[in-house]
Design a protein around this motif. Structure first.
Motif, short mmCIF file in Angstrom:
data_model
loop_
_atom_site.label_atom_id
_atom_site.label_comp_id
_atom_site.label_asym_id
_atom_site.label_seq_id
_atom_site.Cartn_x
_atom_site.Cartn_y
_atom_site.Cartn_z
N ASP A 136 0.81 -1.21 0.00
CA ASP A 136 0.00 0.00 0.00
C ASP A 136 0.85 1.27 0.00
O ASP A 136 0.39 2.33 -0.44
N ALA A 137 2.07 1.16 0.52
CA ALA A 137 2.95 2.32 0.58
C ALA A 137 3.77 2.50 -0.69
O ALA A 137 4.46 3.51 -0.85
N ALA A 138 3.72 1.54 -1.59
CA ALA A 138 4.53 1.58 -2.81
C ALA A 138 3.82 2.35 -3.92
O ALA A 138 2.59 2.34 -4.00
N PRO A 139 4.59 2.99 -4.81
CA PRO A 139 3.99 3.75 -5.92
C PRO A 139 3.61 2.83 -7.08
O PRO A 139 4.16 2.89 -8.18
N ILE A 140 2.64 1.95 -6.83
CA ILE A 140 2.19 1.00 -7.85
C ILE A 140 0.73 0.68 -7.53
O ILE A 140 0.32 0.68 -6.36
N ARG A 141 -0.07 0.43 -8.57
CA ARG A 141 -1.47 0.09 -8.35
C ARG A 141 -1.57 -1.40 -8.00
O ARG A 141 -1.00 -2.25 -8.69
N ALA A 142 -2.29 -1.72 -6.94
CA ALA A 142 -2.37 -3.10 -6.47
C ALA A 142 -3.81 -3.57 -6.37
O ALA A 142 -4.72 -2.77 -6.09
N THR A 143 -4.01 -4.86 -6.59
CA THR A 143 -5.31 -5.49 -6.39
C THR A 143 -5.11 -6.86 -5.77
O THR A 143 -4.34 -7.68 -6.28
N SER A 144 -5.79 -7.10 -4.65
CA SER A 144 -5.77 -8.41 -4.01
C SER A 144 -7.04 -9.16 -4.36
O SER A 144 -8.12 -8.58 -4.44
N VAL A 145 -6.90 -10.47 -4.57
CA VAL A 145 -8.06 -11.33 -4.80
C VAL A 145 -8.32 -12.09 -3.50
O VAL A 145 -7.46 -12.82 -3.01
N LEU A 146 -9.51 -11.89 -2.93
CA LEU A 146 -9.92 -12.60 -1.72
C LEU A 146 -11.07 -13.54 -2.08
O LEU A 146 -12.03 -13.12 -2.73
N ASN A 147 -10.99 -14.77 -1.63
CA ASN A 147 -11.92 -15.79 -2.11
C ASN A 147 -12.38 -16.78 -1.04
O ASN A 147 -13.00 -17.80 -1.36
N GLY A 148 -12.10 -16.52 0.23
CA GLY A 148 -12.42 -17.49 1.26
C GLY A 148 -11.44 -18.64 1.22
O GLY A 148 -10.28 -18.48 0.83
N ALA A 149 -11.90 -19.84 1.58
CA ALA A 149 -11.05 -21.03 1.53
C ALA A 149 -11.19 -21.70 0.17
O ALA A 149 -12.16 -21.49 -0.56
N PHE A 150 -10.18 -22.49 -0.19
CA PHE A 150 -10.27 -23.25 -1.44
C PHE A 150 -11.22 -24.43 -1.25
O PHE A 150 -11.03 -25.27 -0.38
N THR A 151 -12.24 -24.50 -2.09
CA THR A 151 -13.20 -25.61 -2.00
C THR A 151 -12.50 -26.95 -2.17
O THR A 151 -12.90 -27.95 -1.56
N ASP A 152 -11.44 -26.98 -2.98
CA ASP A 152 -10.72 -28.22 -3.26
C ASP A 152 -10.23 -28.90 -1.98
O ASP A 152 -10.07 -30.12 -1.94
N MET A 153 -10.00 -28.11 -0.93
CA MET A 153 -9.47 -28.67 0.32
C MET A 153 -10.48 -29.54 1.05
O MET A 153 -10.11 -30.34 1.92
N LEU A 154 -11.76 -29.42 0.70
CA LEU A 154 -12.79 -30.23 1.37
C LEU A 154 -12.68 -31.71 1.03
O LEU A 154 -13.28 -32.55 1.68
#
Length: 302
Positions: A136-154
């Motif tokens: 957030d402090a860096a001079p670059i545009r950032a995007t995080s992908v948030l998705n909960g847990a991986f369903t595959d782990m079930l």
């Protein structure tokens, strides 16, 4: 105009899926490798299969890393590990991206909402939060992908569904809503994010929202055998057990996914602290989201 995307951690499970998802779009994909060990041959196989280019640089060599990023529009990180990777290696990658003039950076988050968890309750989430402060402090545009847990782990990696005992575990409440998304759906979303210059700081997606009670009902329907709920204690008790396990661990914090870390993930989920509240599944149009039922049915069929 073709977008040039560099993927770090491309030889990992999720990273490879992200590469494949990117290749369905008008992109030039670069795969970063350190040029040593099995990752080199894995990167070579990925290059042959997907038609991507391989660039080599060590994370400790800022000059080489910056050169490797020359001409790149977006860096997508899918690295996995502990502090030396999530914090140290990503900081090195970020510094090189800034110096190379890269416009955008997608960090290796791909998790539940780590921003709201109680300090000390989830090591891996806290590492992501620490790196996010640097990003957030860096001079670059950032995007995080948030998705909960991986369903595959079930299907076995996360001991929530006890297939051989016809039980579904839960902590605190069997009606706590849990967020799940498959790795393929996360990879598809990440590819869209990488090609979206207007993407916000965080994009939240959820493939399916279920409860432990709902999972038990689904398993009962799929198998024709009653799956029963099994209370395993409170989230607070599980958190205390995780703290003890962490203190007693011989490997300490150097192990990527010890048993106590798995406990911490369940604490974050069943406490509700890491739940997603701004889901935008329609941001990139109508998508086919894989449900928990889909994943469990495929696992049982196999």
């Amino acid at each position: 105009m073709t977008t040039t995307v560099l993927v770090a951690g491309a030889t990992g499970d999720l990273g490879g899926r992200i590469v494949r998802a990117l290749r369905t779009h008008d992109t030039r994909v670069l795969v970063l490798t350190r040029g040593t060990g099995s990752s080199t041959s894995a990167a070579g196989r990925l290059a042959a299969e997907q038609g991507v280019d391989v660039v080599t640089a060590d994370y400790t060599d800022h000059g080489a890393l910056t050169s490797a990023l020359a001409g790149v529009d977006v860096v997508v990180s899918a690295v996995s590990g502990t502090r030396t990777v999530i914090v140290d290696a990503q900081r090195a990658l970020l510094a090189a991206a800034v110096d190379a003039g890269v416009a955008r950076f997608v960090p290796s988050d791909y998790a539940a909402d780590y921003r709201s968890i109680t300090p000390g309750t989830n090591r891996n989430f806290e590492l992501r939060r620490e790196f996010a402060a640097t990003l957030d402090a860096a001079p670059i545009r950032a995007t995080s992908v948030l998705n909960g847990a991986f369903t595959d782990m079930l299907t076995g990696q996360a001991p929530l569904v006890l297939f051989d005992r016809q039980r579904v575990l839960y902590w605190s409440s069997a009606d706590q809503v849990l967020d799940f998304t498959t790795k393929d759906d996360v990879a598809r979303t990440t590819a869209h994010v990488a090609l979206d210059p207007a993407a916000p700081r965080v994009v939240e997606v959820v493939g399916d929202r279920v409860t432990a009670r709902g999972i038990a009902d689904t398993m009962s329907q799929l198998t024709g055998t009653p799956f029963r709920l099994q209370w395993a204690g409170t989230a607070g008790t599980l958190s205390a057990m995780a703290r003890v396990g962490r203190r007693l661990s011989r490997a300490g914090d150097d192990e990527s996914f010890p048993a106590w870390q798995g406990m911490q993930y369940f604490v974050s989920m069943f406490s509700g602290e890491a739940a997603l509240h701004h889901v935008a599944n329609d941001r990139y149009g109508d998508q086919d989201w894989t449900t928990v039922r889909d994943v469990l049915a495929a696992h049982l069929a196999a």
